[in-house]
Enzyme design. Structure first.
Site, short mmCIF file in Angstrom:
data_model
loop_
_atom_site.label_atom_id
_atom_site.label_comp_id
_atom_site.label_asym_id
_atom_site.label_seq_id
_atom_site.Cartn_x
_atom_site.Cartn_y
_atom_site.Cartn_z
N PHE A 43 32.26 -10.99 9.52
CA PHE A 43 33.56 -11.64 9.67
C PHE A 43 34.26 -11.61 8.33
O PHE A 43 33.81 -12.21 7.36
CB PHE A 43 33.42 -13.09 10.13
CG PHE A 43 34.77 -13.77 10.28
CD1 PHE A 43 35.56 -13.51 11.39
CD2 PHE A 43 35.23 -14.63 9.31
CE1 PHE A 43 36.82 -14.11 11.51
CE2 PHE A 43 36.48 -15.23 9.42
CZ PHE A 43 37.27 -14.97 10.53
N ASP A 131 30.83 -9.40 0.10
CA ASP A 131 31.73 -10.47 0.53
C ASP A 131 31.01 -11.79 0.31
O ASP A 131 30.20 -12.23 1.13
CB ASP A 131 32.08 -10.28 2.00
CG ASP A 131 32.84 -11.47 2.58
OD1 ASP A 131 33.24 -12.35 1.79
OD2 ASP A 131 33.01 -11.52 3.81
N LYS A 160 36.90 -19.71 -0.84
CA LYS A 160 36.41 -21.02 -0.39
C LYS A 160 36.04 -21.94 -1.55
O LYS A 160 36.87 -22.70 -2.01
CB LYS A 160 35.26 -20.84 0.60
CG LYS A 160 35.69 -20.12 1.88
CD LYS A 160 34.65 -20.17 2.94
CE LYS A 160 35.07 -19.38 4.18
NZ LYS A 160 36.27 -19.88 4.83
#
Length: 259
Positions: A43, A131, A160
């Site tokens: 994702f 990632d 994040k």
């Protein structure tokens, strides 16, 4: 080098562009034939480029045609990855993976997988792109999840935790031979945070780095610059200085405004 962005999806887009540009410029992949390999269950966001790498029909339904130039491999399967590299390696610019898959349900790869990926990427001259938007900055008790296997990717995407869960903030990290391909024709030495003088300058007075090459300062620093034309000029040159001039320019600014 560090290229700051706002969202994880933007960071991902930059990483994909870096990989393609590196593939064409450094690996000499034929024009428009670069391939990015990614993992099923990944994702990376909701943009068209990254849903084109998804195996999730819910993510892709209704948004076609998807972008070409992507191949998928099962997460954690180093043998399958090597088969793809053997078959298509001359056209593969990058392998993009999450060290731990999050959206798929917190999937941890087998021991040794990240090292195997690093070895394969090195052997077949492919960029390893990690990632670490969800896993980076100590969310797995290491600064990066790749650190659990002492692996150094070629490109890292952070997000994040970078914004403390409050601000939308992301960053792409890469060495100069990769990053400067994307920034061809423009010098961005301010982004090289390994330079001690820039660390001092950045932490003390620099409040905002604009990706258009301008810098903004707080009111006190603006007042210090107000009566000093030379320092003001050199501040404007800071974001445009070639690397070899960086230390000289930043030293001069520090001396003139008394930092």
């Amino acid at each position: 080098m560090v290229l700051p962005m706002n969202t994880g999806a933007e960071g991902m887009e930059i990483a994909l562009k870096l990989a393609r540009k590196w593939g064409y410029k450094k690996k000499i992949i034929p024009k428009d034939e670069a391939i990015i390999v990614s993992c099923c269950g990944c994702f990376y966001g909701r943009t068209l480029a990254v849903i084109s790498m998804s195996c999730d029909n819910e993510a892709t339904r209704g948004f076609g045609p998807l972008f070409p130039g992507h191949l998928k491999v099962d997460f954690g399967d180093a043998e399958a990855l090597e088969r793809i590299f053997k078959e298509k390696g001359e056209h593969i610019a990058g392998f993009l993976l999450e060290p731990i898959q999050g959206e798929a349900g917190v999937i941890i790869p087998p021991d040794g997988y990240l090292k195997a990926v690093r070895d394969l990427c090195t052997r077949y001259n492919v960029l390893m792109i990690a990632d670490e938007i969800q896993t980076g900055l100590a969310r797995t008790r290491k600064i990066l999840a790749c650190d659990w296997e002492e692996v150094r990717p070629d490109v890292v995407i952070l997000g994040k935790a970078l914004g403390g869960g409050v601000f939308p903030m992301s960053a792409v990290l890469a060495d100069k031979d990769v990053m400067l391909l994307h920034l061809a024709g423009v010098h961005w030495p301010v982004l090289n945070f390994l330079n001690p003088m820039i660390i001092k300058f950045y932490l003390k007075e620099l409040k905002l780095l604009s990706l258009y090459g301008s810098v903004a300062f707080d009111e006190d620093f603006e007042a210090q610059l107000a009566d000093n034309n030379d320092a003001r000029l050199e501040v404007s040159l800071l974001a445009r200085s070639p690397e070899q001039e960086l230390t000289e320019v930043s030293n001069s600014i520090v001396e003139q405004v008394g930092l």
